[in-house]
Design an enzyme around this catalytic site. Sequence first.
Site: not given
Length: 401
Positions: A131, A135, A284, A295, A354, A379
């Site tokens: 609700e 929480g 890349r 490394q 990235h 959950e």
Amino acid sequence: MSRLAQTHGLTDIQQEIVSTVRDFVDKEIIPVATELEHRDEYPQQIVDGLKELGLFGLMIPEEYGGLGESLLTYALCVEEIARGWMSVSGIINTHFIVAYMLKQHGTQEQKDHFLPKMALGEIRGAFSMSEPALGSDVSAITSKAVKDGDEYVLTGQKMWLTNGGTSSLVAVLVRSDEGHPEGTAPHKSMTTFLVEKEPGFGEVRPGLTIPGKIDKMGYKGVDTTELIMDGLRIPADRVLGGVTGRGFYHMMDGVEVGRVNVAARGCGVAQRAFELGVSYAQQRHTFGKPIAQHQAIQFKLAEMATKVEAAHAMMVNAARKKDSGERNDLEAGMAKYLASEYCKEVVEDAFRIHGGYGFSKEYEIERLYREAPMLLIGEGTAEIQKMIIGRRLLEEYRLQG
């Protein structure tokens, strides 16, 4: 097939089901997921494909038209689907929890009425505990049901319904003080009602309104909604199990299998993040060589792969324990906690690999970066998992004498 996250001891049927789902994910989900997610578009074509595969009835017993498979098979399928797009696994998960609660706790009439249509995906489920002011404190539920002849009148506001708009059956937890004396513990005066409704938004049946989709940071495509009950009349035969006061136990049983599902989602998203990171690192180039040969990047890949493997092993263990009929709340809590935390970390490492491109909406990792945080909350938050784990450990290791 990747080297990581393999599951040993599967039957031929289990292997075939998981392999079929993986092929579907690679061909039908991954190529379109990012575009649909950016448009926040419901993936109707994907859902229709999952219906055809029988995934909506995966754990529904064969006598009701389902496949009658185990929680492990289901979790491995969820892992594959989340690897493609986590939102799709959410569409299936809430349906699966309602079907599981019906199978475990429903009256014979309720099972006969709902499960065959749920197995076909014709009736689609959502469940509602939270609700707006609640929480993690389920015992503080204020929405209520009052008996009126052969019906109950439901009033209150619920929050965070996955599939709130697209579902046609919602399992709703409310307070029902009827038959429970003053001073009864809050969790013993709750009832789960099976609320049938039309899919869509607005007033979907008299006394029941689904206001619209909540706009979210990630976990898009799937509709997350509120649910408002104002004089909603529900017949007494739609009390789950036919008896009031058992709703808290029904929901906790459903959430327990849901936690294995969230762990599986974390595993799937982490696997995809690793795949993207290890692939990009070999393409890349910096300082005259692929960044995979630096490394610092190899250390990241090593940590990511180890986390993927560990989370998968814990998720499989929790599912197998439930399938064997044993109590698995400790293992499910641990698996959900570890998998969601590791997922966040693996996704962030892939994002860092990235570099600047990770911040671009052109690259898939940007979507994963927004999706991973939901698993830390869904959950039961990480903090709730740690409370559950801590209490169970003290039960198991209680000092004698």
